[in-house]
Design a protein around this motif. Structure first.
Motif, PDB file in Angstrom:
ATOM      1  N   ALA A   1       0.703  -1.308  -0.080  1.00 13.28           N
ATOM      2  CA  ALA A   1      -0.151   0.079   0.097  1.00 13.28           C
ATOM      3  C   ALA A   1       0.943   1.300   0.112  1.00 13.28           C
ATOM      4  CB  ALA A   1      -1.046   0.041   1.251  1.00 13.28           C
ATOM      5  N   VAL A   2       2.029   1.279   0.837  1.00 12.43           N
ATOM      6  CA  VAL A   2       2.831   2.352   0.813  1.00 12.43           C
ATOM      7  C   VAL A   2       3.395   2.449  -0.464  1.00 12.43           C
ATOM      8  CG1 VAL A   2       5.101   3.266   1.646  1.00 12.43           C
ATOM      9  CG2 VAL A   2       3.448   2.165   3.224  1.00 12.43           C
ATOM     10  N   ALA A   3       3.996   1.413  -1.203  1.00  5.72           N
ATOM     11  CA  ALA A   3       4.480   1.587  -2.575  1.00  5.72           C
ATOM     12  C   ALA A   3       3.669   1.909  -3.668  1.00  5.72           C
ATOM     13  CB  ALA A   3       5.049   0.250  -3.069  1.00  5.72           C
ATOM     14  N   ALA A   4       2.380   1.815  -3.622  1.00  5.97           N
ATOM     15  CA  ALA A   4       1.312   2.420  -4.390  1.00  5.97           C
ATOM     16  C   ALA A   4       0.994   3.779  -4.172  1.00  5.97           C
ATOM     17  CB  ALA A   4      -0.118   1.418  -4.088  1.00  5.97           C
ATOM     18  N   GLY A   5       0.957   4.027  -2.993  1.00  9.08           N
ATOM     19  CA  GLY A   5       0.912   5.566  -2.916  1.00  9.08           C
ATOM     20  C   GLY A   5       1.968   6.371  -3.486  1.00  9.08           C
ATOM     21  N   GLY A   6       3.106   5.912  -3.404  1.00  6.12           N
ATOM     22  CA  GLY A   6       4.369   6.686  -4.183  1.00  6.12           C
ATOM     23  C   GLY A   6       4.113   6.465  -5.763  1.00  6.12           C
ATOM     24  N   ALA A   7       3.886   5.371  -6.192  1.00  8.68           N
ATOM     25  CA  ALA A   7       3.588   5.081  -7.491  1.00  8.68           C
ATOM     26  C   ALA A   7       2.443   5.989  -8.137  1.00  8.68           C
ATOM     27  CB  ALA A   7       3.254   3.727  -7.784  1.00  8.68           C
ATOM     28  N   SER A   8       1.245   6.062  -7.365  1.00 12.37           N
ATOM     29  CA  SER A   8       0.340   6.937  -7.827  1.00 12.37           C
ATOM     30  C   SER A   8       0.642   8.478  -7.840  1.00 12.37           C
ATOM     31  CB  SER A   8      -1.122   6.668  -7.216  1.00 12.37           C
ATOM     32  OG  SER A   8      -0.646   7.008  -5.536  1.00 12.37           O
ATOM     33  N   LEU A   9       1.114   8.897  -6.777  1.00  9.65           N
ATOM     34  CA  LEU A   9       1.783  10.343  -6.712  1.00  9.65           C
ATOM     35  C   LEU A   9       2.695  10.566  -7.767  1.00  9.65           C
ATOM     36  CD1 LEU A   9       1.457  13.045  -5.129  1.00  9.65           C
ATOM     37  CD2 LEU A   9       3.400  11.974  -3.755  1.00  9.65           C
ATOM     38  N   TYR A  10       3.598   9.785  -8.094  1.00  7.41           N
ATOM     39  CA  TYR A  10       4.636  10.033  -9.112  1.00  7.41           C
ATOM     40  C   TYR A  10       4.175  10.087 -10.486  1.00  7.41           C
ATOM     41  CZ  TYR A  10       8.475   9.535 -12.247  1.00  7.41           C
ATOM     42  OH  TYR A  10       9.223   9.748 -13.473  1.00  7.41           O
ATOM     43  N   ALA A  11       3.158   9.020 -10.898  1.00  6.81           N
ATOM     44  CA  ALA A  11       2.640   8.743 -12.316  1.00  6.81           C
ATOM     45  C   ALA A  11       1.830   9.883 -12.778  1.00  6.81           C
ATOM     46  CB  ALA A  11       1.619   7.280 -12.434  1.00  6.81           C
TER      47      ALA A  11
END
Length: 229
Positions: free
Chosen positions: A107-117
């Motif tokens: 979930a933490v990695a998904a938050g960073g991925a969504s913010l970056y993309a």
């Protein structure tokens, strides 16, 4: 007339695409190593598959939330911050001793991925300008699609190579993703600089960054009048 800002839009978009390749690979690679994850964490393959579900749901839920929370931030801050959060999630995934902690890390990695993309696409469009906006976004999205065709199979191959035990084998793609995201952090910060328009870029009187402002005439009004007469 092309400005210095728009001339290098392909380079900036390619740098941003490298980051989307990293986050895309991280999301797709889990499906290829579910049996290894299940054996290592002592859970069923179906339970290991929930890592994909958690990542997808967290991505969908956190994308608008984080976009709202960081709306007033400079893109030069948002892009590296997204990659940093993404990298932290991957490190936790690689080192987590329990299934529950691995779920949290996804979930933490998904938050960073969504913010970056989302920010990467907007940044590429702003740098390229109106005429090349579609092509710039396409380049950034090419990183995401190529992660499915190239990154996921490569990450699966890395994860299935066992060295020192199954846990060491399947967790390898996440330090690999962390390295890719870390390597792209500084180039991403530089790519976002022209379009930042925030604290990192000098402001123009019209409210935009100085690179986007039209050049001022060096002639005074008096000299202009004399020229016309």
């Amino acid at each position: 007339m092309k400005t210095d800002l728009s001339r290098g839009w392909r380079t900036h978009a390619a740098v941003l695409a490298f980051g989307t390749f990293a986050v895309g690979t991280d999301g797709f690679v889990v499906a290829g190593i579910l049996p290894e994850i299940a054996r290592s964490l002592d859970v069923s393959v179906a339970a290991a598959g929930q890592l994909v579900t958690v990542f997808s749901i967290a991505y969908a839920v956190l994308a608008p939330v984080l976009a709202t929370l960081t709306a007033g931030w400079s893109r030069r801050v948002v892009l590296p911050a997204g990659l940093a959060l993404f990298a932290v999630g991957n490190v936790i995934t690689a080192l987590a001793p329990s299934y529950a902690l691995v779920l949290v890390s996804r979930a933490v990695a998904a938050g960073g991925a969504s913010l970056y993309a989302a920010t990467a696409s907007a940044t590429a469009a702003a740098i390229a300008g109106d005429e090349r906006r579609g092509r710039a976004i396409a380049i950034v999205m090419l990183g995401l699609t190529s992660s499915l065709a190239l990154g996921a199979p490569l990450g699966t191959a890395v994860g299935r190579r066992s060295a020192g035990g199954p846990r060491c084998g399947w967790s390898r793609p996440w330090p690999w993703s962390w390295c890719r995201s870390s390597r792209s952090a500084c180039p991403t910060w530089a790519a976002a600089r022209p379009a930042a328009g925030g604290s990192g870029s000098p402001r123009s009187p019209t409210g935009g960054c100085s690179a986007c402002s039209p050049p001022r005439s060096s002639r005074s009004p008096a000299s202009t009048c004399r020229t016309r007469t």
